[in-house]
Design a protein around this motif. Sequence first.
Motif, PDB file in Angstrom:
ATOM      1  N   ARG A 296     -87.130  29.371  51.358  1.00 50.75           N
ATOM      2  CA  ARG A 296     -87.405  28.923  49.835  1.00 50.75           C
ATOM      3  C   ARG A 296     -86.278  29.223  49.005  1.00 50.75           C
ATOM      4  O   ARG A 296     -85.432  30.213  49.244  1.00 50.75           O
ATOM      5  N   THR A 297     -86.110  28.584  47.911  1.00 52.56           N
ATOM      6  CA  THR A 297     -84.851  28.641  47.016  1.00 52.56           C
ATOM      7  C   THR A 297     -85.541  30.049  46.145  1.00 52.56           C
ATOM      8  O   THR A 297     -86.604  30.270  46.239  1.00 52.56           O
ATOM      9  N   ALA A 298     -84.608  30.545  45.227  1.00 51.94           N
ATOM     10  CA  ALA A 298     -84.903  31.498  44.124  1.00 51.94           C
ATOM     11  C   ALA A 298     -86.201  30.822  43.445  1.00 51.94           C
ATOM     12  O   ALA A 298     -86.774  31.689  42.685  1.00 51.94           O
ATOM     13  N   SER A 299     -86.106  29.678  42.956  1.00 50.32           N
ATOM     14  CA  SER A 299     -87.362  28.922  42.339  1.00 50.32           C
ATOM     15  C   SER A 299     -88.602  28.913  43.161  1.00 50.32           C
ATOM     16  O   SER A 299     -89.653  28.610  42.513  1.00 50.32           O
ATOM     17  N   GLY A 300     -88.454  29.395  44.298  1.00 49.57           N
ATOM     18  CA  GLY A 300     -89.764  29.236  45.301  1.00 49.57           C
ATOM     19  C   GLY A 300     -90.025  27.874  46.061  1.00 49.57           C
ATOM     20  O   GLY A 300     -90.928  27.863  46.609  1.00 49.57           O
ATOM     21  N   ASP A 301     -88.945  26.964  45.655  1.00 49.88           N
ATOM     22  CA  ASP A 301     -89.332  25.493  46.226  1.00 49.88           C
ATOM     23  C   ASP A 301     -88.944  25.524  47.666  1.00 49.88           C
ATOM     24  O   ASP A 301     -87.933  26.214  48.025  1.00 49.88           O
ATOM     25  N   GLU A 302     -89.504  24.918  48.629  1.00 42.69           N
ATOM     26  CA  GLU A 302     -88.926  24.556  50.069  1.00 42.69           C
ATOM     27  C   GLU A 302     -87.590  24.173  49.960  1.00 42.69           C
ATOM     28  O   GLU A 302     -87.433  23.078  49.129  1.00 42.69           O
ATOM     29  N   SER A 303     -86.700  24.489  50.692  1.00 47.65           N
ATOM     30  CA  SER A 303     -85.368  23.726  50.730  1.00 47.65           C
ATOM     31  C   SER A 303     -85.038  23.626  52.250  1.00 47.65           C
ATOM     32  O   SER A 303     -84.076  24.259  52.713  1.00 47.65           O
ATOM     33  N   PRO A 304     -85.724  22.788  53.097  1.00 46.63           N
ATOM     34  CA  PRO A 304     -85.335  22.623  54.531  1.00 46.63           C
ATOM     35  C   PRO A 304     -84.159  21.902  54.623  1.00 46.63           C
ATOM     36  O   PRO A 304     -83.600  21.949  55.737  1.00 46.63           O
ATOM     37  N   THR A 305     -83.286  21.584  53.783  1.00 42.06           N
ATOM     38  CA  THR A 305     -82.234  20.545  54.079  1.00 42.06           C
ATOM     39  C   THR A 305     -81.071  21.361  53.224  1.00 42.06           C
ATOM     40  O   THR A 305     -79.887  20.716  53.543  1.00 42.06           O
ATOM     41  N   CYS A 306     -81.135  22.322  52.762  1.00 43.15           N
ATOM     42  CA  CYS A 306     -80.118  23.160  51.873  1.00 43.15           C
ATOM     43  C   CYS A 306     -79.535  24.089  52.715  1.00 43.15           C
ATOM     44  O   CYS A 306     -79.992  25.389  52.726  1.00 43.15           O
ATOM     45  N   ILE A 307     -78.263  23.794  53.340  1.00 42.48           N
ATOM     46  CA  ILE A 307     -77.735  24.632  54.287  1.00 42.48           C
ATOM     47  C   ILE A 307     -77.312  25.997  53.501  1.00 42.48           C
ATOM     48  O   ILE A 307     -77.400  27.074  54.037  1.00 42.48           O
ATOM     49  N   ALA A 308     -76.581  25.864  52.449  1.00 44.11           N
ATOM     50  CA  ALA A 308     -76.146  26.957  51.718  1.00 44.11           C
ATOM     51  C   ALA A 308     -77.178  28.024  51.372  1.00 44.11           C
ATOM     52  O   ALA A 308     -76.888  29.055  50.856  1.00 44.11           O
ATOM     53  N   CYS A 309     -78.463  27.399  51.214  1.00 41.81           N
ATOM     54  CA  CYS A 309     -79.642  28.216  50.580  1.00 41.81           C
ATOM     55  C   CYS A 309     -80.375  29.228  52.114  1.00 41.81           C
ATOM     56  O   CYS A 309     -81.131  29.983  51.729  1.00 41.81           O
ATOM     57  N   VAL A 310     -79.617  29.026  53.277  1.00 42.34           N
ATOM     58  CA  VAL A 310     -80.367  29.866  54.218  1.00 42.34           C
ATOM     59  C   VAL A 310     -79.159  30.873  54.314  1.00 42.34           C
ATOM     60  O   VAL A 310     -78.187  31.170  53.705  1.00 42.34           O
ATOM     61  N   CYS A 311     -79.401  31.760  55.603  1.00 37.67           N
ATOM     62  CA  CYS A 311     -78.644  32.661  55.823  1.00 37.67           C
ATOM     63  C   CYS A 311     -77.468  32.371  56.731  1.00 37.67           C
ATOM     64  O   CYS A 311     -77.710  32.255  58.118  1.00 37.67           O
ATOM     65  N   VAL A 312     -76.206  32.211  56.399  1.00 38.30           N
ATOM     66  CA  VAL A 312     -75.031  31.619  57.181  1.00 38.30           C
ATOM     67  C   VAL A 312     -74.284  32.745  57.428  1.00 38.30           C
ATOM     68  O   VAL A 312     -73.623  33.563  56.566  1.00 38.30           O
ATOM     69  N   PRO A 313     -73.799  32.713  58.723  1.00 41.04           N
ATOM     70  CA  PRO A 313     -72.833  33.644  59.459  1.00 41.04           C
ATOM     71  C   PRO A 313     -71.447  33.320  58.851  1.00 41.04           C
ATOM     72  O   PRO A 313     -71.182  32.047  58.954  1.00 41.04           O
ATOM     73  N   SER A 314     -70.723  34.310  58.398  1.00 41.09           N
ATOM     74  CA  SER A 314     -69.550  33.947  57.636  1.00 41.09           C
ATOM     75  C   SER A 314     -68.491  35.010  58.226  1.00 41.09           C
ATOM     76  O   SER A 314     -68.583  36.349  58.214  1.00 41.09           O
ATOM     77  N   PRO A 315     -67.353  34.520  58.958  1.00 39.22           N
ATOM     78  CA  PRO A 315     -66.200  35.378  59.775  1.00 39.22           C
ATOM     79  C   PRO A 315     -65.116  35.784  59.005  1.00 39.22           C
ATOM     80  O   PRO A 315     -64.624  35.239  57.819  1.00 39.22           O
ATOM     81  N   THR A 316     -65.029  37.117  59.116  1.00 40.09           N
ATOM     82  CA  THR A 316     -63.791  37.881  58.482  1.00 40.09           C
ATOM     83  C   THR A 316     -62.746  38.298  59.766  1.00 40.09           C
ATOM     84  O   THR A 316     -63.112  38.733  60.748  1.00 40.09           O
ATOM     85  N   LYS A 317     -61.436  37.717  59.728  1.00 38.29           N
ATOM     86  CA  LYS A 317     -60.652  38.165  60.572  1.00 38.29           C
ATOM     87  C   LYS A 317     -60.216  39.708  60.336  1.00 38.29           C
ATOM     88  O   LYS A 317     -59.827  40.172  59.479  1.00 38.29           O
ATOM     89  N   LEU A 318     -60.573  40.427  61.572  1.00 42.15           N
ATOM     90  CA  LEU A 318     -60.169  41.957  61.583  1.00 42.15           C
ATOM     91  C   LEU A 318     -58.680  42.116  62.054  1.00 42.15           C
ATOM     92  O   LEU A 318     -58.076  42.754  61.458  1.00 42.15           O
ATOM     93  N   TYR A 319     -58.341  41.484  63.149  1.00 39.53           N
ATOM     94  CA  TYR A 319     -56.888  41.530  63.417  1.00 39.53           C
ATOM     95  C   TYR A 319     -56.738  40.420  64.522  1.00 39.53           C
ATOM     96  O   TYR A 319     -57.644  39.852  64.960  1.00 39.53           O
ATOM     97  N   GLU A 320     -55.295  40.501  65.017  1.00 40.37           N
ATOM     98  CA  GLU A 320     -55.137  39.679  66.368  1.00 40.37           C
ATOM     99  C   GLU A 320     -54.348  40.403  67.336  1.00 40.37           C
ATOM    100  O   GLU A 320     -53.691  41.194  66.986  1.00 40.37           O
ATOM    101  N   LYS A 321     -54.329  39.869  68.776  1.00 37.40           N
ATOM    102  CA  LYS A 321     -53.778  40.278  69.761  1.00 37.40           C
ATOM    103  C   LYS A 321     -53.025  39.301  70.393  1.00 37.40           C
ATOM    104  O   LYS A 321     -53.795  38.101  70.363  1.00 37.40           O
ATOM    105  N   SER A 322     -51.842  39.292  70.950  1.00 34.31           N
ATOM    106  CA  SER A 322     -51.228  38.199  71.821  1.00 34.31           C
ATOM    107  C   SER A 322     -51.250  38.446  73.404  1.00 34.31           C
ATOM    108  O   SER A 322     -51.288  39.742  73.722  1.00 34.31           O
ATOM    109  N   VAL A 323     -51.812  37.596  73.853  1.00 41.70           N
ATOM    110  CA  VAL A 323     -52.260  37.593  75.514  1.00 41.70           C
ATOM    111  C   VAL A 323     -51.535  36.517  76.207  1.00 41.70           C
ATOM    112  O   VAL A 323     -51.121  35.623  75.612  1.00 41.70           O
TER     113      VAL A 323
END
Length: 417
Positions: free
Chosen positions: A199-226
């Motif tokens: 549900r959105t902040a207004s309480g309405d269902e939002s089954p097609t709103c991707i950005a309103c769900v809990c989305v994993p967001s990556p942060t780069k910590l470091y890199e290594k060469s192999v």
Amino acid sequence: MNQPPVLSPPDRVPRSTLRWSMMCALVTTCTVALSVVMGSSVAANESESEPTAMTVRLSQEVSTANAVTAALWPRDTEVLDVKDGEEVPLVQLPQSAIKQQRPNLFEVHLNPDDIPDGYLDKQGMADIEVSVRDTKQHLAGQSTGTVQLGVGKLEGTWVDAGAYDEIVAASRSSEPESVGLEVNMDLKETTTTGDSDRRTASGDESPTCIACVCVPSPTKLYEKSVWATISTAYPKENGQSKAWLEYSKSYSHSSTFGMAVNFGGGFESSGTRTVSGSWGQKWAAESAKRSFRVQVAYGYYRYDYKGTDCDGDEESYYRWRPIRETGGTKDINLSINPSFSDHCTTVSKGIWSRYRGDGKAYTNSRGVKIQDYLGFKLSVKSNFATEKTLHYNAPYEREMCGNDSRGIGFSGKHREL
């Protein structure tokens, strides 16, 4: 909760705009922001006509397509090479782009015209990351792969970038069936996937709103060469036959490298990425049995959950992911011969070369030497092509064997007898 600003379409979407840490509070706001970032005015119900980029088969059934989301990773080095501690600017695909064909089978549709600058490279490659969440929005599984725009009969479709030349060559003699990249994803056995109370902040269902769900967001910590093995050579052991590998500096070449993810129970292999490079190397011709290696920079990323539906108890997870070939090369002498000694034929004296991409690629399930950081090695798949050629040269007639029943011209590995 404050609403994010409504964006105006720029010529090139800036990195700050593409960060999906900026989530929506209302369905209408989410739809506007998404259409701007994707640069598309295509209506949600038109996505069925867009080409299939990825077919995802899950190890468990899910009750709704809303359990599955997809995002684009950057392909452009300028966008992808974020500094340590910075978020990677992903582009989230609209939920309408994900079609559930069966309870455990999904298709991700992608219109190449909707991809912003930096997310489709000059070879027509795009990186797609698919995530599956359970009813409490906790991650159940994730995988990543690279797709590439087809040519000829495959024009306007997506194909597996790791098998691009082989697929395009096969399409010349048969009617192609485009399903994009096929991915098998194992989900956590303890999870129950399905619809959640979104549900959105207004309480309405939002089954097609991707950005309103809990989305994993990556942060780069470091890199290594192999180091990663992209081919091997086994010339006849008499000191007269020689072999070498050549990467052409005139063309872009590519190899597909494995990834690993840690959801909390230790790292496991998950996903691949096809990495292209525009540098060149011609290894010296030698009589020794050798493996040829390239250096690959791997990024180490932490994923944190962001969105209006996050409940605060989501656990971060980590991923090793290939970023680029550095241009470094080396070769390693081998002491043993491969096990295959069939599919042999006579080869006349002189130079014999393997360069076509319509046979087997060189594959090695332990080709990426990243065990110091993971505890195990990752896979490599490297296609032969005009820009990647394996040569054998001998002043006499000899027998050569391969690992493909069609003959040495289609083999991914070779040895002289």
